[in-house]
Motif scaffolding. Structure first.
Motif, PDB file in Angstrom:
ATOM      1  N   GLU A 199      59.039 -27.188  34.254  1.00  2.98           N
ATOM      2  CA  GLU A 199      59.384 -25.762  34.211  1.00  2.98           C
ATOM      3  C   GLU A 199      58.593 -25.042  33.125  1.00  2.98           C
ATOM      4  OE1 GLU A 199      63.283 -22.804  33.792  1.00  2.98           O
ATOM      5  OE2 GLU A 199      63.487 -24.949  33.350  1.00  2.98           O
ATOM      6  N   HIS A 203      55.896 -21.925  33.670  1.00  2.00           N
ATOM      7  CA  HIS A 203      55.916 -20.665  32.920  1.00  2.00           C
ATOM      8  C   HIS A 203      54.576 -20.419  32.244  1.00  2.00           C
ATOM      9  CE1 HIS A 203      60.039 -18.890  32.831  1.00  2.00           C
ATOM     10  NE2 HIS A 203      60.338 -20.063  33.369  1.00  2.00           N
ATOM     11  N   GLU A 208      56.618 -19.157  37.229  1.00  2.50           N
ATOM     12  CA  GLU A 208      58.034 -19.448  37.042  1.00  2.50           C
ATOM     13  C   GLU A 208      58.896 -19.067  38.255  1.00  2.50           C
ATOM     14  OE1 GLU A 208      57.059 -15.547  34.858  1.00  2.50           O
ATOM     15  OE2 GLU A 208      56.159 -17.533  35.164  1.00  2.50           O
ATOM     16  N   ARG A 270      64.027 -24.775  28.686  1.00  2.00           N
ATOM     17  CA  ARG A 270      63.176 -23.585  28.679  1.00  2.00           C
ATOM     18  C   ARG A 270      63.582 -22.605  27.583  1.00  2.00           C
ATOM     19  NH1 ARG A 270      58.509 -21.918  28.670  1.00  2.00           N
ATOM     20  NH2 ARG A 270      58.435 -19.654  28.583  1.00  2.00           N
TER      21      ARG A 270
END
Length: 377
Positions: A199, A203, A208, A270
């Motif tokens: 993840e 990003h 994302e 995240r």
């Protein structure tokens, strides 16, 4: 396959990739620290250049103080490959020793002091489990070219699987380049086994909104339409150490230490990565503290032993564990007890090999292809 000379076996094999585990002989279980240190040093002196000891950053002090090299997993494997030593004793976990066996010469033997040192995250993506998931995912998106990428923190058979399907391996430092390489060759990426690194990489690439998560433990939770519409499919695995960190840990550190900087590993959640000042691999974390000005304060979001090492190695910098006393060590790394190190070294000095890690030849060849593709980027 593991070569062994005794038949002392562990009975609970469910958490371990290898099916033959040697227990520490009783005579080694109660060694006093001073005696153990003397015996380790004596064995190392007798073995001389025939052995190289590798200590991962997450190992306890009693291991790294005997190591010829300290560092990240793949960095250590490269050090082993560049050494002339006949024996490589890896103070790490199973997948690390496998990587060392893959890239070292055939006349070098890799030894893991304790076969119980098996990374939980690597165990979240077993090859048979991935084979089944691959069949489901490719069936859900039959017209897509899907490229699998596995994090270095995975077993050799998963690395081999990725190579066989046109994919590759990545580290936490080059995951974004591995994603770019994959998208030059396919439509979708299946990333295993760490969803947080996946993840965070998505990003970094501005993708994302293109993520689907594949939970192999939830048959009802898989959405074929979501997989079809998403460019990145993340395996639902994680590092138990790094998932523990929370955004409120960063808020508390900054409240108590207004001048503190925060550096975290990209295996963190995240929101933790977004709140940190610096994000990077264990090498980056080490370099960040090493390059800090005297008097600076750095809170470290990674395994506690590395934080302790950095406190010891850089007394001019205030180094703090990000989550204080709640920070934890790696359960798998903990299995490399220094008594095990004394045992395997003394056995080598007597001409006996214990806990040898040997990747099957076909698997090794394919896994090396996946590693070579990583090196190309």
């Amino acid at each position: 396959m593991v070569k062994m000379e005794t038949a002392e076996l562990e009975t609970d094999l469910s958490l371990f990739k290898y099916d033959n585990l040697e227990q520490l002989p009783p005579r080694y279980r109660d060694l006093e620290t001073e005696e153990r240190t003397e015996r380790i040093e004596a064995a190392l002196e007798e073995l001389g250049d025939d052995v190289v000891v590798l200590g991962h950053n997450y190992q306890r002090r009693e291991i790294v103080e005997h190591a010829d090299f300290i560092g990240d997993s793949y960095q250590l494997s490269k050090e082993a490959a560049n050494a002339d030593a006949e024996y490589v004793v890896f103070g790490g976990v199973t997948f690390m020793a496998e990587s060392a066996d893959i890239i070292t010469d055939d006349d070098q033997t890799v030894i893991l002091p304790s076969m119980e040192a098996s990374c939980p995250m690597a165990g979240m993506a077993e090859a048979l489990q991935v084979d089944s998931a691959w069949a489901e995912i490719t069936a859900a998106a039959p017209d897509a070219d899907i490229v699998p990428i596995t994090y270095m923190n995975s077993y050799a058979d998963l690395k081999a699987f990725c190579a066989s399907q046109g994919g590759l391996v990545c580290t936490s430092s080059n995951a974004h380049r591995a994603f770019e390489w994959a998208f030059e060759r396919g439509d979708k990426v299946l990333f295993l086994p760490d969803k947080h690194l996946g993840e965070n990489t998505a990003h970094r690439l501005g993708m994302e909104d293109e993520i689907a998560t594949w939970d192999p433990w939830d048959p009802e939770g898989k959405d074929a339409e979501e997989v079809t519409e998403s460019d990145i499919v993340l395996w639902d695995g994680y590092c138990q150490v790094h998932e523990r960190f929370r955004e409120d840990h960063i808020e508390e550190i900054r409240e108590d230490n207004p001048d503190a900087n925060v550096v975290v590993h990209p295996e963190c959640r995240r929101e933790v990565v977004e709140a940190a000042d610096v994000v990077g691999s264990t090498s980056t974390i080490c370099e960040t503290v090493e390059n800090a000005d005297p008097g600076e304060t750095w809170a470290i979001g990674t395994e506690i032993h590395l934080t302790n090492h950095l406190q010891r190695w850089h007394p001019e910098v205030e180094v703090l564990p990000l989550c204080g006393e709640a920070c934890m060590d790696c359960n798998a790394m903990r299995q490399i007890d220094p008594n095990y190190l004394a045992w395997v070294l003394e056995e080598l000095a007597e001409g006996r090999e214990r806990n040898v890690i040997e990747v099957a030849s076909e698997e090794k060849e394919l896994a090396k292809v996946a590693l070579d593709r990583m090196l190309e980027i």
